[in-house]
Design a protein around this motif. Structure first.
Motif, PDB file in Angstrom:
ATOM      1  N   UNK A 252       0.825  -1.212   0.000  1.00  0.00           N
ATOM      2  CA  UNK A 252       0.000   0.000   0.000  1.00  0.00           C
ATOM      3  C   UNK A 252       0.861   1.266   0.000  1.00  0.00           C
ATOM      4  N   UNK A 253       2.000   1.214   0.706  1.00  0.00           N
ATOM      5  CA  UNK A 253       2.905   2.391   0.684  1.00  0.00           C
ATOM      6  C   UNK A 253       3.268   2.724  -0.759  1.00  0.00           C
ATOM      7  N   UNK A 254       3.644   1.691  -1.504  1.00  0.00           N
ATOM      8  CA  UNK A 254       4.046   1.916  -2.904  1.00  0.00           C
ATOM      9  C   UNK A 254       2.855   2.391  -3.734  1.00  0.00           C
ATOM     10  N   UNK A 255       1.700   1.744  -3.509  1.00  0.00           N
ATOM     11  CA  UNK A 255       0.494   2.143  -4.267  1.00  0.00           C
ATOM     12  C   UNK A 255       0.135   3.601  -3.974  1.00  0.00           C
ATOM     13  N   UNK A 256       0.199   3.976  -2.700  1.00  0.00           N
ATOM     14  CA  UNK A 256      -0.201   5.344  -2.334  1.00  0.00           C
ATOM     15  C   UNK A 256       0.712   6.358  -3.024  1.00  0.00           C
ATOM     16  N   UNK A 257       2.002   6.075  -3.064  1.00  0.00           N
ATOM     17  CA  UNK A 257       2.940   6.999  -3.729  1.00  0.00           C
ATOM     18  C   UNK A 257       2.696   7.071  -5.233  1.00  0.00           C
TER      19      UNK A 257
END
Ligand SMILES: NC(=O)c1ccc[n+]([C@@H]2O[C@H](COP(=O)([O-])OP(=O)(O)OC[C@H]3O[C@@H](n4cnc5c(N)ncnc54)[C@H](OP(=O)(O)O)[C@@H]3O)[C@@H](O)[C@H]2O)c1
Length: 277
Positions: A252-257
């Motif tokens: 999710x961290x990567x998706x959010x960025x």
């Protein structure tokens, strides 16, 4: 994104609330995923600021130096501190701010902050004696060069207007919970535009569960090949907010960025602006 005093802000921020003992590992993961801005508070009931500091020490050994990161923390009034305030609660408010700030820079192993935020006004309506005393103490930290910008959180439009009109240094940032049902904090965002204050939106996902299931948002996500969370963060970026995410999941961290990597059409933005109306 720049503040009115010329400080350049990262466009996305990682929030460290409610991570408990996982704070250190999650902050390291977030920075390694690409976040350069971290939000915390010297408030033990919700944040582990010292564990954010542990993460910073570990990151420094991997080459991520202090100047590569934007650190934001908060002074939390005693009524939101639980049983362990990080300052002498019998001291005057100016001393409380100084003690809390000293605790923060000690926890974070730094000698300055990028952003220091009043966690919330003492007064329910308008600004009272305590609010002004604390704001002046925060302004003094700014004038002494101990923090590059100052801000206020959980503030109403009425309070923000008063602060901007009467403070020696108006806030450079506002951090508010952002409900779609209230036009994504439309009144406060409008004031921020007028006074050149950067608006940071938090709980964009958790405060807006109904948006997740909105068929039109889902259709936009399908059309753009993204998740609904990314659509909400993209909307926030496109209307000029600096969003926070509180994810505990590396994917999710990567998706959010990735919300920084695509665009919504003006029609999409218009639809999302009014989704809760
Ligand atoms: N100033 C204040 O008073 C105040 C108050 C509250 C919060 N804050 C700040 O704002 C930060 C963020 O708040 P928040 O945690 O409420 O924010 P949030 O990002 O709206 O909520 C986090 C939730 O969203 C989920 N999520 C995130 N990205 C996702 C994705 N791509 N797909 C699906 N689910 C996703 C997370 O689940 P997963 O963990 O499973 O990804 C988690 O359950 C806090 O950490 C804190 O720094 C400030």
């Amino acid at each position: 994104m720049n503040t009115y005093n010329g400080v350049s802000l990262p466009s996305f921020m990682y929030g460290t609330a409610w991570k408990k003992e996982a704070t250190t590992a999650l902050v390291i993961q977030a920075v390694e995923a690409g976040f350069t801005a971290l939000d915390t508070a010297n408030q033990l009931i919700h944040y582990q600021e010292a564990l954010v500091g542990d993460a910073l020490l570990a990151l420094a050994t991997r080459g991520k130096t202090r100047d590569q990161l934007f650190l934001q923390t908060k002074f939390t009034p005693v009524n939101s501190q639980g049983h362990r305030p990080p300052y002498d609660p019998s001291a005057d408010l100016t001393t409380q701010v100084q003690q809390s700030f000293h605790g923060s820079v000690t926890h974070l192993h730094t000698d300055y902050l990028d952003s220091y935020v009043l966690h919330g006004p003492y007064s329910r309506q308008g600004l009272g004696r305590e609010d002004w005393e604390v704001w002046k103490a925060i302004e003094a930290l700014y004038e002494a060069g101990k923090t590059r910008i100052i801000g206020i959180s959980n503030v109403s439009a009425e309070q923000l207007a008063q602060l901007c009109a009467q403070a020696k240094h108006k806030p450079m940032v506002v951090q508010n919970r952002c409900y779609a049902a209230f036009g994504w904090d439309k009144d406060v965002r409008e004031l921020c535009r007028r006074y050149h204050v950067v608006y940071q939106g938090f709980s964009l996902l958790t405060a807006n569960r109904e948006v997740f299931v909105d068929p039109a948002i889902r259709a936009i996500a399908v059309r753009l090949g993204t998740g609904v969370a990314q659509i909400i963060f993209r909307f926030a970026l496109q209307v000029g907010m600096l969003p926070l995410t509180g994810t505990t999941n590396v994917q999710h961290m990567k998706e959010d960025l990735q919300a920084e990597q695509f665009h919504l059409s003006p029609d999409d933005v218009q639809h999302i602006e009014t989704i809760g109306a």
